[in-house]
Design a protein around this motif. Structure first.
Motif, PDB file in Angstrom:
ATOM      1  N   MET A  99     -20.428  17.394  23.873  1.00 41.32           N
ATOM      2  CA  MET A  99     -19.556  17.760  22.762  1.00 41.32           C
ATOM      3  C   MET A  99     -19.131  19.217  22.933  1.00 41.32           C
ATOM      4  O   MET A  99     -19.949  20.091  23.150  1.00 41.32           O
ATOM      5  CB  MET A  99     -20.298  17.551  21.438  1.00 41.32           C
ATOM      6  N   SER A 100     -17.836  19.476  22.836  1.00 38.26           N
ATOM      7  CA  SER A 100     -17.334  20.841  22.951  1.00 38.26           C
ATOM      8  C   SER A 100     -17.400  21.532  21.598  1.00 38.26           C
ATOM      9  O   SER A 100     -17.644  20.914  20.572  1.00 38.26           O
ATOM     10  CB  SER A 100     -15.894  20.830  23.474  1.00 38.26           C
ATOM     11  N   ASN A 101     -17.164  22.842  21.599  1.00 42.68           N
ATOM     12  CA  ASN A 101     -17.207  23.611  20.359  1.00 42.68           C
ATOM     13  C   ASN A 101     -16.048  23.294  19.428  1.00 42.68           C
ATOM     14  O   ASN A 101     -16.059  23.714  18.284  1.00 42.68           O
ATOM     15  CB  ASN A 101     -17.228  25.102  20.669  1.00 42.68           C
ATOM     16  N   ASN A 102     -15.031  22.562  19.898  1.00 43.15           N
ATOM     17  CA  ASN A 102     -13.875  22.215  19.071  1.00 43.15           C
ATOM     18  C   ASN A 102     -14.042  20.895  18.341  1.00 43.15           C
ATOM     19  O   ASN A 102     -13.183  20.496  17.584  1.00 43.15           O
ATOM     20  CB  ASN A 102     -12.603  22.172  19.920  1.00 43.15           C
ATOM     21  N   GLU A 103     -15.131  20.193  18.595  1.00 44.72           N
ATOM     22  CA  GLU A 103     -15.359  18.901  17.955  1.00 44.72           C
ATOM     23  C   GLU A 103     -16.315  19.056  16.776  1.00 44.72           C
ATOM     24  O   GLU A 103     -17.216  19.887  16.815  1.00 44.72           O
ATOM     25  CB  GLU A 103     -15.930  17.911  18.963  1.00 44.72           C
ATOM     26  N   PRO A 104     -16.128  18.242  15.730  1.00 46.55           N
ATOM     27  CA  PRO A 104     -17.037  18.336  14.576  1.00 46.55           C
ATOM     28  C   PRO A 104     -18.429  17.812  14.921  1.00 46.55           C
ATOM     29  O   PRO A 104     -18.591  16.935  15.768  1.00 46.55           O
ATOM     30  CB  PRO A 104     -16.373  17.452  13.522  1.00 46.55           C
ATOM     31  N   LYS A 105     -19.420  18.354  14.242  1.00 47.07           N
ATOM     32  CA  LYS A 105     -20.789  17.847  14.343  1.00 47.07           C
ATOM     33  C   LYS A 105     -20.932  16.797  13.253  1.00 47.07           C
ATOM     34  O   LYS A 105     -20.741  17.087  12.077  1.00 47.07           O
ATOM     35  CB  LYS A 105     -21.780  18.974  14.128  1.00 47.07           C
ATOM     36  N   THR A 106     -21.259  15.567  13.632  1.00 48.22           N
ATOM     37  CA  THR A 106     -21.369  14.492  12.647  1.00 48.22           C
ATOM     38  C   THR A 106     -22.824  14.103  12.429  1.00 48.22           C
ATOM     39  O   THR A 106     -23.638  14.139  13.351  1.00 48.22           O
ATOM     40  CB  THR A 106     -20.571  13.247  13.074  1.00 48.22           C
ATOM     41  N   THR A 107     -23.128  13.741  11.184  1.00 51.36           N
ATOM     42  CA  THR A 107     -24.454  13.310  10.797  1.00 51.36           C
ATOM     43  C   THR A 107     -24.325  12.045   9.961  1.00 51.36           C
ATOM     44  O   THR A 107     -23.578  12.030   8.982  1.00 51.36           O
ATOM     45  CB  THR A 107     -25.155  14.399   9.946  1.00 51.36           C
ATOM     46  N   THR A 108     -25.009  10.985  10.353  1.00 48.90           N
ATOM     47  CA  THR A 108     -24.997   9.748   9.570  1.00 48.90           C
ATOM     48  C   THR A 108     -25.899   9.928   8.350  1.00 48.90           C
ATOM     49  O   THR A 108     -27.049  10.339   8.480  1.00 48.90           O
ATOM     50  CB  THR A 108     -25.488   8.564  10.410  1.00 48.90           C
ATOM     51  N   ILE A 109     -25.349   9.645   7.175  1.00 44.12           N
ATOM     52  CA  ILE A 109     -26.093   9.766   5.922  1.00 44.12           C
ATOM     53  C   ILE A 109     -26.761   8.439   5.580  1.00 44.12           C
ATOM     54  O   ILE A 109     -27.928   8.398   5.217  1.00 44.12           O
ATOM     55  CB  ILE A 109     -25.165  10.221   4.784  1.00 44.12           C
ATOM     56  N   ALA A 110     -26.007   7.339   5.692  1.00 50.13           N
ATOM     57  CA  ALA A 110     -26.533   6.002   5.408  1.00 50.13           C
ATOM     58  C   ALA A 110     -25.716   4.983   6.187  1.00 50.13           C
ATOM     59  O   ALA A 110     -24.541   5.192   6.453  1.00 50.13           O
ATOM     60  CB  ALA A 110     -26.453   5.699   3.915  1.00 50.13           C
ATOM     61  N   GLU A 111     -26.353   3.869   6.534  1.00 45.68           N
ATOM     62  CA  GLU A 111     -25.660   2.852   7.316  1.00 45.68           C
ATOM     63  C   GLU A 111     -26.275   1.489   7.054  1.00 45.68           C
ATOM     64  O   GLU A 111     -27.489   1.364   6.896  1.00 45.68           O
ATOM     65  CB  GLU A 111     -25.787   3.209   8.806  1.00 45.68           C
ATOM     66  N   SER A 112     -25.424   0.472   6.981  1.00 46.07           N
ATOM     67  CA  SER A 112     -25.874  -0.920   6.876  1.00 46.07           C
ATOM     68  C   SER A 112     -24.880  -1.777   7.646  1.00 46.07           C
ATOM     69  O   SER A 112     -23.966  -1.268   8.274  1.00 46.07           O
ATOM     70  CB  SER A 112     -25.957  -1.363   5.416  1.00 46.07           C
ATOM     71  N   GLU A 113     -25.033  -3.082   7.560  1.00 46.39           N
ATOM     72  CA  GLU A 113     -24.072  -3.978   8.216  1.00 46.39           C
ATOM     73  C   GLU A 113     -22.683  -3.847   7.612  1.00 46.39           C
ATOM     74  O   GLU A 113     -21.685  -4.121   8.271  1.00 46.39           O
ATOM     75  CB  GLU A 113     -24.531  -5.431   8.081  1.00 46.39           C
ATOM     76  N   ASN A 114     -22.605  -3.456   6.334  1.00 47.94           N
ATOM     77  CA  ASN A 114     -21.338  -3.461   5.608  1.00 47.94           C
ATOM     78  C   ASN A 114     -20.672  -2.108   5.460  1.00 47.94           C
ATOM     79  O   ASN A 114     -19.492  -2.040   5.140  1.00 47.94           O
ATOM     80  CB  ASN A 114     -21.549  -4.049   4.213  1.00 47.94           C
ATOM     81  N   TYR A 115     -21.410  -1.024   5.631  1.00 45.52           N
ATOM     82  CA  TYR A 115     -20.805   0.288   5.417  1.00 45.52           C
ATOM     83  C   TYR A 115     -21.525   1.360   6.231  1.00 45.52           C
ATOM     84  O   TYR A 115     -22.634   1.152   6.727  1.00 45.52           O
ATOM     85  CB  TYR A 115     -20.833   0.681   3.935  1.00 45.52           C
ATOM     86  N   ILE A 116     -20.872   2.515   6.340  1.00 45.06           N
ATOM     87  CA  ILE A 116     -21.488   3.697   6.927  1.00 45.06           C
ATOM     88  C   ILE A 116     -20.963   4.915   6.164  1.00 45.06           C
ATOM     89  O   ILE A 116     -19.798   4.963   5.765  1.00 45.06           O
ATOM     90  CB  ILE A 116     -21.200   3.825   8.442  1.00 45.06           C
ATOM     91  N   ALA A 117     -21.833   5.863   5.923  1.00 45.08           N
ATOM     92  CA  ALA A 117     -21.460   7.127   5.286  1.00 45.08           C
ATOM     93  C   ALA A 117     -21.907   8.245   6.219  1.00 45.08           C
ATOM     94  O   ALA A 117     -23.026   8.215   6.733  1.00 45.08           O
ATOM     95  CB  ALA A 117     -22.127   7.267   3.922  1.00 45.08           C
ATOM     96  N   TRP A 118     -21.008   9.207   6.470  1.00 51.64           N
ATOM     97  CA  TRP A 118     -21.375  10.302   7.354  1.00 51.64           C
ATOM     98  C   TRP A 118     -20.738  11.607   6.916  1.00 51.64           C
ATOM     99  O   TRP A 118     -19.812  11.627   6.126  1.00 51.64           O
ATOM    100  CB  TRP A 118     -21.015   9.988   8.797  1.00 51.64           C
ATOM    101  N   LYS A 119     -21.286  12.693   7.445  1.00 51.83           N
ATOM    102  CA  LYS A 119     -20.813  14.045   7.148  1.00 51.83           C
ATOM    103  C   LYS A 119     -20.317  14.639   8.449  1.00 51.83           C
ATOM    104  O   LYS A 119     -20.933  14.464   9.502  1.00 51.83           O
ATOM    105  CB  LYS A 119     -21.970  14.879   6.596  1.00 51.83           C
ATOM    106  N   ALA A 120     -19.189  15.341   8.391  1.00 47.94           N
ATOM    107  CA  ALA A 120     -18.640  16.034   9.557  1.00 47.94           C
ATOM    108  C   ALA A 120     -18.527  17.517   9.247  1.00 47.94           C
ATOM    109  O   ALA A 120     -17.931  17.894   8.242  1.00 47.94           O
ATOM    110  CB  ALA A 120     -17.274  15.459   9.920  1.00 47.94           C
TER     111      ALA A 120
END
Length: 56
Positions: free
Chosen positions: A1-22
């Motif tokens: 990952m370069s310094n120009n790309e966001p750092k992403t963190t998965t907050i919650a995940e299931s078969e039906n949804y995903i929530a993440w922070k960038a």
């Protein structure tokens, strides 16, 4: 990952949804919730909360 790309963190995940922070290189933090084919983006602009949704 370069310094120009966001750092992403998965907050919650299931078969039906995903929530993440960038964490963008400029310091902006956005939150995302993806449910089926809809993604909702939450961000802070000018000190006020706003959201933008898009279909992918």
């Amino acid at each position: 990952m370069s310094n120009n790309e966001p750092k992403t963190t998965t907050i919650a995940e299931s078969e039906n949804y995903i929530a993440w922070k960038a964490e963008e290189p400029d310091g902006e933090v956005t939150y995302h919730v993806e449910l089926n084919n809809v993604t909702v983006h939450f961000l802070k602009k000018n000190g006020r909360n706003s959201s933008n949704s898009s279909v992918i």
